[in-house]
Design a protein around this motif. Structure first.
Motif, short mmCIF file in Angstrom:
data_model
loop_
_atom_site.label_atom_id
_atom_site.label_comp_id
_atom_site.label_asym_id
_atom_site.label_seq_id
_atom_site.Cartn_x
_atom_site.Cartn_y
_atom_site.Cartn_z
N PHE A 124 3.85 11.48 -4.62
CA PHE A 124 2.71 11.29 -3.73
C PHE A 124 3.04 10.23 -2.68
O PHE A 124 3.68 9.21 -2.99
CB PHE A 124 1.47 10.85 -4.51
CG PHE A 124 0.91 11.94 -5.39
CD1 PHE A 124 -0.03 12.83 -4.88
CD2 PHE A 124 1.32 12.09 -6.70
CE1 PHE A 124 -0.56 13.83 -5.67
CE2 PHE A 124 0.81 13.09 -7.50
CZ PHE A 124 -0.13 13.96 -6.98
N PRO A 125 2.61 10.45 -1.44
CA PRO A 125 2.88 9.46 -0.39
C PRO A 125 2.37 8.07 -0.74
O PRO A 125 3.04 7.08 -0.47
CB PRO A 125 2.16 10.03 0.83
CG PRO A 125 2.07 11.49 0.58
CD PRO A 125 1.92 11.63 -0.91
N ARG A 126 1.20 7.96 -1.36
CA ARG A 126 0.64 6.66 -1.73
C ARG A 126 0.93 6.38 -3.20
O ARG A 126 0.05 6.31 -4.03
CB ARG A 126 -0.86 6.63 -1.46
CG ARG A 126 -1.23 6.68 0.02
CD ARG A 126 -2.69 6.36 0.21
NE ARG A 126 -2.96 4.99 -0.23
CZ ARG A 126 -4.16 4.55 -0.61
NH1 ARG A 126 -5.19 5.39 -0.62
NH2 ARG A 126 -4.34 3.31 -0.99
N PHE A 127 2.22 6.24 -3.49
CA PHE A 127 2.65 5.97 -4.85
C PHE A 127 2.02 4.67 -5.35
O PHE A 127 2.11 3.63 -4.71
CB PHE A 127 4.17 5.86 -4.89
CG PHE A 127 4.74 5.33 -6.17
CD1 PHE A 127 4.52 6.00 -7.36
CD2 PHE A 127 5.48 4.16 -6.20
CE1 PHE A 127 5.04 5.53 -8.55
CE2 PHE A 127 6.01 3.67 -7.37
CZ PHE A 127 5.79 4.35 -8.56
N CYS A 128 1.32 4.75 -6.50
CA CYS A 128 0.62 3.61 -7.09
C CYS A 128 -0.33 2.96 -6.07
O CYS A 128 -0.54 1.74 -6.08
CB CYS A 128 1.62 2.56 -7.61
SG CYS A 128 2.45 3.06 -9.13
N GLY A 129 -0.94 3.80 -5.23
CA GLY A 129 -1.81 3.28 -4.18
C GLY A 129 -2.99 2.49 -4.71
O GLY A 129 -3.34 1.44 -4.17
N PHE A 130 -3.63 2.99 -5.78
CA PHE A 130 -4.78 2.26 -6.31
C PHE A 130 -4.34 0.95 -6.95
O PHE A 130 -5.01 -0.08 -6.81
CB PHE A 130 -5.54 3.11 -7.33
CG PHE A 130 -6.69 2.39 -7.96
CD1 PHE A 130 -7.82 2.05 -7.23
CD2 PHE A 130 -6.64 2.02 -9.31
CE1 PHE A 130 -8.88 1.37 -7.80
CE2 PHE A 130 -7.69 1.34 -9.90
CZ PHE A 130 -8.81 1.02 -9.14
N GLY A 131 -3.22 0.97 -7.66
CA GLY A 131 -2.72 -0.26 -8.26
C GLY A 131 -2.45 -1.33 -7.21
O GLY A 131 -2.77 -2.52 -7.40
N ARG A 132 -1.87 -0.93 -6.10
CA ARG A 132 -1.61 -1.88 -5.01
C ARG A 132 -2.93 -2.40 -4.42
O ARG A 132 -3.04 -3.57 -4.06
CB ARG A 132 -0.77 -1.21 -3.92
CG ARG A 132 0.61 -0.79 -4.39
CD ARG A 132 1.42 -0.11 -3.28
NE ARG A 132 2.61 0.52 -3.80
CZ ARG A 132 3.74 -0.12 -4.07
NH1 ARG A 132 3.82 -1.43 -3.85
NH2 ARG A 132 4.79 0.52 -4.56
N GLU A 133 -3.92 -1.51 -4.31
CA GLU A 133 -5.22 -1.92 -3.81
C GLU A 133 -5.86 -2.96 -4.73
O GLU A 133 -6.46 -3.95 -4.26
CB GLU A 133 -6.13 -0.70 -3.67
CG GLU A 133 -7.44 -0.96 -2.96
CD GLU A 133 -8.26 0.30 -2.78
OE1 GLU A 133 -9.41 0.19 -2.32
OE2 GLU A 133 -7.76 1.40 -3.11
N VAL A 134 -5.72 -2.77 -6.03
CA VAL A 134 -6.24 -3.73 -7.00
C VAL A 134 -5.52 -5.07 -6.86
O VAL A 134 -6.16 -6.14 -6.83
CB VAL A 134 -6.08 -3.19 -8.44
CG1 VAL A 134 -6.34 -4.28 -9.48
CG2 VAL A 134 -7.03 -2.01 -8.66
N GLU A 135 -4.20 -5.02 -6.75
CA GLU A 135 -3.43 -6.25 -6.63
C GLU A 135 -3.82 -7.01 -5.36
O GLU A 135 -4.01 -8.24 -5.38
CB GLU A 135 -1.94 -5.90 -6.61
CG GLU A 135 -1.01 -7.09 -6.67
CD GLU A 135 -0.45 -7.47 -5.32
OE1 GLU A 135 0.11 -8.56 -5.20
OE2 GLU A 135 -0.63 -6.67 -4.38
N GLU A 136 -3.99 -6.29 -4.24
CA GLU A 136 -4.38 -6.94 -2.99
C GLU A 136 -5.78 -7.55 -3.10
O GLU A 136 -6.04 -8.64 -2.58
CB GLU A 136 -4.32 -5.92 -1.85
CG GLU A 136 -2.89 -5.48 -1.51
CD GLU A 136 -2.88 -4.29 -0.56
OE1 GLU A 136 -3.98 -3.83 -0.18
OE2 GLU A 136 -1.77 -3.82 -0.20
N ALA A 137 -6.70 -6.85 -3.77
CA ALA A 137 -8.06 -7.36 -3.91
C ALA A 137 -8.08 -8.61 -4.77
O ALA A 137 -8.82 -9.57 -4.50
CB ALA A 137 -8.96 -6.28 -4.52
N ILE A 138 -7.28 -8.63 -5.83
CA ILE A 138 -7.22 -9.81 -6.70
C ILE A 138 -6.68 -11.02 -5.94
O ILE A 138 -7.20 -12.13 -6.05
CB ILE A 138 -6.36 -9.49 -7.94
CG1 ILE A 138 -7.16 -8.60 -8.90
CG2 ILE A 138 -5.91 -10.76 -8.65
CD1 ILE A 138 -6.36 -8.14 -10.10
N VAL A 139 -5.62 -10.79 -5.16
CA VAL A 139 -5.06 -11.88 -4.36
C VAL A 139 -6.08 -12.39 -3.35
O VAL A 139 -6.26 -13.59 -3.14
CB VAL A 139 -3.76 -11.42 -3.66
CG1 VAL A 139 -3.28 -12.48 -2.66
CG2 VAL A 139 -2.67 -11.13 -4.69
#
Length: 738
Positions: free
Chosen positions: A425-440
């Motif tokens: 998928f083009p957005r590999f682990c896209g949700f995980g990255r979104e979570v990490e960015e939101a936490i930061v």
């Protein structure tokens, strides 16, 4: 929440919806059948002409009805016996007795009321409402899975059952939505909860002439009404001069004085009546036979949805691990939050939970949706976030980001985020990255950088565990063993070895199904067979002494009669060493894991296959099965043509019989010292031409090679205004990278 709205009604009313849909599909054929049997109404024929002829031939005529198919039926009494005939629209002559099908009547009753009167009608109405809810929530879930409404018609990836459940749902959705919405409307009208317009019919006139009736053929309203516009004509009661004709057309209803021919109390159809008649026509197909034939296949898909939906639910439920020693959220020193769609990530969370518990920690594992505003005794938190489809949140994590935004202050404990996804998928682990960015962004402290796991790799998970163990001062051995599918015993029947003379052995291994312990007739009747698989799928092999399966891409399909893999012996590699030590006749226990995301698209468009080393394995499977001779161009890279030219003789054969259109090789330890990306750059014009014609690019091999291929193709695609990401979204660029 959306997942529950879709699955719970489906499970509860699966049988009801299936019966409604199956009987609806049967009834969808009737309008077309009736249309084919009908002679129709010739243009220019008036109601006056037909009514006059019918009155002469049927002295006891009660009414004339024009069916939606165009057939004209006369209902009459002969003495005290009722009758009904289909008549010729111009002469009024009898064509045949009108006899509705008993089968159609039975199916209709089952469809509308389950043979249970008003109680059955209520059940049918609830079924229609459930079908509507399932249709709407199903398409919303699919949109989430594919990354938004604009991608609703992009290729669907996933395992067989879930993929076909979604594929067929996408095709059947328009028809099912219309059927469910109109069925619900009619059900509500049946019980008077909404009006069907019948309460707006005109009153019978207060007075009629009451004198001798005039000739029917001379009545002006009848002469002005064509048969195409007629719905029903009711005749006055025989001998009663104070009765009147009742004329119902597509436009309205009124009464006609039999003595004067005057149209009285005419009332045109109101909006409510028109809406109901339109809904009735859309739902039954009566008067719109071709539309009914379109709805029928959609209804036939419902039994498939019910069966696969229950199976998907059961698999998801069965895959959810039961976690022992799961402490309360407020008493645990370690919190694990899980975001999972198909429950696979829960299995990894259980492995982490058990390892931390064994190390003496009090661990709480729960869903990301259950994020609390505070954790009194927590010293650390792990967030295991899977990505659903192309960047969407999975079922158990859809509320996480909203809940995170409501927590006013960052906690004192640190957090580590681990993303699970699929590099296809083009957005590999896209949700995980979104979570990490939101936490930061919220100021939460991280004690480990964001990490990813590609396609449930147990090896990557184990390496992540080692790093985490070092950071928290607790050695962690994360030996994750997924639920092992049923294995099949396979025997090595052939091997072809390469590179042994340069101490870089690579082998092509071919396995067949092992013979069982049966003898004689039983053995002949129950001959062993390979499991079903396709080239590009994965085979899981457990080497002796290990609980971790190693996966290899398949270079054959089941129809080839052998299971074939291409394996390089890795220094210290447990499984590769085991496989290289096999001799013909030795057996292994293995299972197949479908990999539908890595298969050629159907069609005649060209294929561009790019592989290096053992990555050529599944690509040769695609070439071998190219019976349709579609254009296939192979780019293959290795170290030396003398030791690493895998499948050399097979490639020559396939070039000769035109299963393969061309081969470009690149060897890094030859005089040219080239890699496959160099060949791609050199063939830029040819590649642009093929890609502009809809060619699909398939890449298999090591990660470094794949990154080089992406960089080269970005340059190739730039003049076309395209990039690799766009091709991925269109399903025209897929890779199997390790």
């Amino acid at each position: 929440m959306l997942r529950h709205l879709h699955s719970i009604p489906g499970l509860i009313v699966a049988l009801v919806v299936t019966v409604i849909a199956a009987t609806g599909a049967m009834l969808a054929i009737l309008p077309a059948w009736e249309q084919a049997q009908s002679t129709g109404s010739p243009a220019g024929v008036s109601v006056a002409t037909l009514a006059e002829a019918v009155a002469e031939k049927y002295p006891g005529v009660e009414r004339i009805e024009r069916k939606p198919s165009g057939a004209l039926v006369v209902y009459y009494f002969e003495g005290d016996a009722p009758g009904a005939d289909v008549v010729d629209p111009t002469t009024g002559d009898k064509i045949e007795p009108y006899a509705p099908s008993d089968f159609a009547r039975t199916v209709t009753q089952l469809h509308r009321s389950f043979f249970a009167g008003n109680t059955g009608r209520v059940i049918a109405g609830v079924g229609a409402a459930a079908m509507l809810l399932l249709s709407l929530t199903g398409i919303m879930l699919l949109a989430n899975r594919l990354g938004g409404w604009r991608k609703l018609f992009s290729p669907i990836r996933g395992d067989g059952i879930r993929r076909w459940h979604a594929e067929l749902g996408r095709l059947a959705l328009p028809g099912l939505t219309v059927s469910a919405l109109t069925g619900l409307y009619m059900s509500l009208a049946t019980f008077g909860m909404i009006s069907d317009g019948s309460d707006a019919e005109p009153d019978f006139p207060d007075a009629v002439a009451g004198t001798e009736a005039m000739a029917i053929g001379d009545i002006a309203p009848f002469k002005a009404t064509s048969l195409d516009n007629l719905r029903e004509l009711r005749f006055p009661y025989q001998g009663d001069l104070n009765d009147a004709f009742t004329l119902t057309t597509a436009d309205g209803m009124g009464y006609v004085d039999q003595a004067t021919g005057e149209l009285m109390n005419y009332m045109p159809n109101g909006m409510v009546k028109s809406v109901y008649e339109t809904v009735f026509m859309l739902h039954t197909g009566q008067g719109l036979w071709w539309f009914a034939l379109l709805l029928g296949p959609s209804a036939l898909a419902v039994p498939f949805f019910a069966a696969t939906g229950v199976l998907i639910w059961w698999r998801r439920r069965a895959a959810t691990p039961r976690i022992a020693d799961n402490h309360g959220a407020q008493s645990a020193d370690t919190v694990i939050l899980v975001g999972s769609e198909g429950n696979t990530t829960w299995g990894f969370a259980k492995t982490l939970h058990e390892a931390l518990t064994a190390a003496g920690h009090k661990v709480h594992t729960g869903a990301m949706n259950d994020l609390a505003k505070s954790y009194k005794h927590a010293e650390r938190m792990f967030v295991l976030a899977a990505t659903y489809g192309d960047g969407a949140a999975p079922a158990s994590a859809r509320q996480f980001l909203d809940k995170l935004s409501t927590i006013p202050t960052a906690p004192q404990f640190p957090v580590a985020v681990l993303g699970f996804g699929d590099r296809q998928f083009p957005r590999f682990c896209g949700f995980g990255r979104e979570v990490e960015e939101a936490i930061v962004a919220r100021g939460w402290h991280q004690f480990a950088p964001f990490a990813t796991i590609d396609r449930q790799s147990v090896q990557e998970f184990a390496r992540w565990g080692e790093e985490i163990g070092q950071r928290i001062g607790t050695p962690l051995s994360l030996v994750h063993v997924a639920a092992r599918p049923k294995t099949a015993r396979m025997v090595l029947v052939e091997r072809v070895d390469y590179g042994t003379e340069v101490q870089a052995p690579t082998s092509v291994l071919r396995f067949a199904a092992a013979e069982g312990e049966r003898n004689g007739l039983v053995a002949r009747l129950f001959r062993p067979s390979l499991p079903r698989f396709h080239a590009g799928d994965l085979v899981g092999i457990l080497p002796p002494g290990s609980d971790l399966p190693r996966f290899y891409s398949l270079a054959s399909s089941a129809r080839d009669g052998v299971l074939e893999i291409c394996v390089r012996k890795q220094p210290g590699g447990l499984c590769s060493g085991y496989l290289h030590g096999l001799t013909p006749g030795d057996a292994i226990e293995a299972f197949v894991k479908p990999n539908p995301a890595f298969r050629p698209r159907r069609g005649k468009q060209p294929l561009i296959l790019i592989g290096a080393g053992t990555g050529i394995g599944p690509l040769t499977g695609f070439i071998r099965n190219n019976s349709g001779r579609r254009p296939i161009h192979l780019y293959f890279g290795g170290r030396s043509p003398n030791s690493d030219f895998l499948y050399r003789e097979d490639l020559r054969t396939w070039l000769t019989d035109r299963r393969l259109s061309g081969v470009r090789t690149a060897f890094s330890r030859s005089e040219e010292r080239a890699y496959v990306q160099h060949k791609l750059t050199a063939d830029a014009d040819v590649l642009r031409h093929m890609i502009s014609r809809g060619a699909q690019v398939m890449v298999c091999g090591g990660r470094d090679m794949a990154q080089g291929v992406v960089a080269a193709l970005e340059k190739v695609l730039h003049p076309l205004g395209l990039d690799v990401g766009t091709l991925k979204e269109q399903g025209l660029y897929v890779e199997d990278v390790y």
